[in-house]
Design a protein around this motif. Sequence first.
Motif, mmCIF file in Angstrom:
data_model
loop_
_atom_site.group_PDB
_atom_site.id
_atom_site.type_symbol
_atom_site.label_atom_id
_atom_site.label_comp_id
_atom_site.label_asym_id
_atom_site.label_seq_id
_atom_site.Cartn_x
_atom_site.Cartn_y
_atom_site.Cartn_z
ATOM 1 N N PRO A 1 -2.087 -6.200 8.718
ATOM 2 C CA PRO A 1 -2.057 -4.767 8.426
ATOM 3 C C PRO A 1 -1.791 -4.509 6.944
ATOM 4 N N LEU A 2 -2.512 -3.578 6.379
ATOM 5 C CA LEU A 2 -2.218 -3.091 5.043
ATOM 6 C C LEU A 2 -1.258 -1.917 5.165
ATOM 7 N N LEU A 3 -0.256 -1.882 4.287
ATOM 8 C CA LEU A 3 0.798 -0.880 4.354
ATOM 9 C C LEU A 3 0.742 0.030 3.137
ATOM 10 N N ILE B 1 -2.967 1.202 -1.598
ATOM 11 C CA ILE B 1 -3.181 1.665 -0.226
ATOM 12 C C ILE B 1 -2.235 2.826 0.093
ATOM 13 N N GLY B 2 -2.768 3.821 0.807
ATOM 14 C CA GLY B 2 -1.978 5.008 1.122
ATOM 15 C C GLY B 2 -1.610 5.164 2.585
ATOM 16 N N LYS B 3 -2.345 4.471 3.462
ATOM 17 C CA LYS B 3 -2.092 4.609 4.903
ATOM 18 C C LYS B 3 -2.096 3.229 5.550
ATOM 19 N N GLU B 4 -1.174 3.036 6.488
ATOM 20 C CA GLU B 4 -1.189 1.786 7.225
ATOM 21 C C GLU B 4 -2.501 1.657 7.987
ATOM 22 N N CYS B 5 -3.098 0.473 7.929
ATOM 23 C CA CYS B 5 -4.363 0.299 8.622
ATOM 24 C C CYS B 5 -4.516 -1.156 9.040
ATOM 25 N N ARG B 6 -5.272 -1.374 10.076
ATOM 26 C CA ARG B 6 -5.619 -2.717 10.551
ATOM 27 C C ARG B 6 -7.066 -2.669 11.024
ATOM 28 N N ARG B 7 -7.857 -3.603 10.538
ATOM 29 C CA ARG B 7 -9.271 -3.716 10.890
ATOM 30 C C ARG B 7 -10.020 -2.400 10.634
#
Length: 280
Positions: A231-233, A131-137
């Motif tokens: 959240p993915l970091l 993963i390259g960018k923090e993301c949620r949903r």
Amino acid sequence: MKLCSFRFENRPSYGMVTGSGIVDLGKRLPQTTLRDFIAAGDLSPAADLMDEAADYGFDAVRHDPVIPNPDKIICVGLNYHAHISETGREVTPYPVLFPRFSGSQVGHEQALIKPLESDKLDYEGELAVIIGKECRRVSEADALAVVAGYACYNDASVRDWQKHTHQFLPGKTFHATGPFGPWMVTADEIPDPAKLRLQTRLNGAVMQDTTTDLMVTSIPRLIAYCSTILPLLPGDVIVTGTPGGVGARRNPPVFMKEGDVCEIEISGIGVLRNRVKSEG
């Protein structure tokens, strides 16, 4: 662009892999780890150094896992129809997920350790998503936009310990059983991760051979599903599942032993290679 983590004279760093070796980005850029560099959100400083002379030959360093220190490693089980069939299980409406701990990982050409407690160490060739960018949903439609890159992964499994209970974890995160490498290929070079070929070889013999379009749950859906949970970091790793052909389901079974060499090759990425060493 190919990015890796390594040690030279026991100094940890990260670098860009070129035709002549490794350009040490840790000496040139402010970030000290590849995870931190990805989190900064701009890979162009590495690209700007593409013409730099290599600091080390690729084989002159000790390779660390691509991301030695991820916040999380999410592994996916039963994600190819052929593997589901050989295990006698059924397709589930949602992906089967379990964690692997970062301390269980090893780098390219490092020893894959067969533990003292078992003779049932099995290979599992898989595609890893970084993963390259923090993301949620994040939506499935936008999911590939948060990917930094892709790498080879061997989710080597201690099968008897895996079966101690209904939970997979005991057999899935033994010390030094998670080879991850040899590098990360940035997402711009792999616009469609469903168009890759994955092959696992044990001592040169092909044991697994598939294309990634045969996943039950696609990479965009996996990212969307996992990012709904938490959240993915940047630097997080999703290990997307293994195809059919695992050693435990062969007749007779094939388990890895001292001296065996296991290779995971994915088109467009490269070859992850590890020699098996018995613990102790």
